[in-house]
Design a protein around this motif. Structure first.
Motif, PDB file in Angstrom:
ATOM      1  N   ASP A  49     -23.118 -39.017  23.264  1.00  0.00           N
ATOM      2  CA  ASP A  49     -22.416 -37.733  23.348  1.00  0.00           C
ATOM      3  C   ASP A  49     -22.577 -36.913  22.076  1.00  0.00           C
ATOM      4  OD1 ASP A  49     -21.558 -38.278  25.904  1.00  0.00           O
ATOM      5  OD2 ASP A  49     -19.606 -39.075  25.283  1.00  0.00           O
ATOM      6  N   GLN A  50     -22.772 -37.581  20.933  1.00  0.00           N
ATOM      7  CA  GLN A  50     -22.939 -36.858  19.670  1.00  0.00           C
ATOM      8  C   GLN A  50     -24.318 -36.225  19.543  1.00  0.00           C
ATOM      9  OE1 GLN A  50     -20.403 -36.362  17.400  1.00  0.00           O
ATOM     10  NE2 GLN A  50     -19.221 -37.304  19.067  1.00  0.00           N
ATOM     11  N   LEU A  51     -25.249 -36.625  20.410  1.00  0.00           N
ATOM     12  CA  LEU A  51     -26.594 -36.059  20.344  1.00  0.00           C
ATOM     13  C   LEU A  51     -26.668 -34.673  20.964  1.00  0.00           C
ATOM     14  CD1 LEU A  51     -28.793 -39.177  21.253  1.00  0.00           C
ATOM     15  CD2 LEU A  51     -28.251 -38.263  18.982  1.00  0.00           C
ATOM     16  N   LEU A  52     -25.742 -34.340  21.854  1.00  0.00           N
ATOM     17  CA  LEU A  52     -25.754 -33.029  22.500  1.00  0.00           C
ATOM     18  C   LEU A  52     -24.313 -32.595  22.759  1.00  0.00           C
ATOM     19  CD1 LEU A  52     -28.236 -31.936  25.286  1.00  0.00           C
ATOM     20  CD2 LEU A  52     -25.918 -31.039  25.154  1.00  0.00           C
ATOM     21  N   ARG A  53     -23.854 -31.628  21.987  1.00  0.00           N
ATOM     22  CA  ARG A  53     -22.484 -31.118  22.116  1.00  0.00           C
ATOM     23  C   ARG A  53     -22.528 -29.606  22.338  1.00  0.00           C
ATOM     24  NH1 ARG A  53     -20.309 -32.134  16.698  1.00  0.00           N
ATOM     25  NH2 ARG A  53     -22.506 -32.203  16.133  1.00  0.00           N
TER      26      ARG A  53
END
Length: 207
Positions: free
Chosen positions: A152-156
């Motif tokens: 989830d931290q790769l695409l916010r």
């Protein structure tokens, strides 16, 4: 010189029979090469002391210099902690995994999209018909698939005023591996929507 070659040859042969564990253990003892070479020079000098001229073989001097240089290089890599990273780069296998997708209508009032990341050169922007915005892609990992929270931290995404921000993260990498981005993203946006790609320093990447 002969003892040094015997040591290196025995080490390589043992690693062939017993696997790389022997080689890994022996790496901690590489200074023995310096000790053996030094002993040879000292013993040779003491043996011929007062017995006439000493003659050094040019080829042996070349090999001694070469081995000494290799030891110094390895000592430098070890002191910097780079030997483990080099070993990882050589032996690791990269795998591609899908990023969490973002899909939906453009939020009301949004007039532009800014895609931002530390190294956003793996971003492709496509203009499409309709009113939906789709963001998808892949990431590369040497250590297997990341956990859900890390993915989830790769695409916010975040909406601020009339701008939709797409914030890109990156996977863990060692200090020697900066040749390419490991997160590849495709942004399929309505044709009338302005899309800007930039890095975290604010430098715009032309698309």
């Amino acid at each position: 010189m002969g003892l040094s070659l015997l040591f290196l040859g025995g080490l390589i042969m043992a690693s062939q029979w017993k696997g790389m564990d022997v080689f890994e253990t022996a790496l901690a003892w590489w200074p023995l090469i310096f000790i053996l070479l030094g002993l040879e020079v000292v013993i040779y000098t003491l043996w011929f002391k007062g017995k006439g001229k000493m003659y050094y073989d040019v080829l042996s001097i070349f090999f001694v210099g070469f081995l000494s240089l290799c030891c110094l290089v390895f000592a430098g890599l070890s002191s910097l902690g780079l030997t483990q990273e080099i070993r990882q780069m050589v032996s690791s296998v990269e795998h591609n995994y899908p990023l969490p997708e973002w899909s939906g209508s453009v939020p009301a009032g949004v007039k532009q999209v800014i895609v931002q990341g530390d190294n956003p050169y793996g971003v492709t922007v496509d203009k499409t018909g309709g009113t939906e915005l789709n963001v998808f892609g892949t990431y590369v990992s040497n250590d297997g698939r990341l956990g859900a929270d890390d993915e989830d931290q790769l695409l916010r995404t975040k909406v601020a005023g009339d701008t939709l921000y797409i914030l890109l993260g990156d996977t863990a990498r060692n200090s020697l591996d900066h040749t390419r981005n490991k997160v590849n993203v495709t942004v399929a946006a309505p044709s009338e929507l302005k899309v800007i790609v930039r890095d975290n320093s604010g430098n715009r990447v032309e698309r």
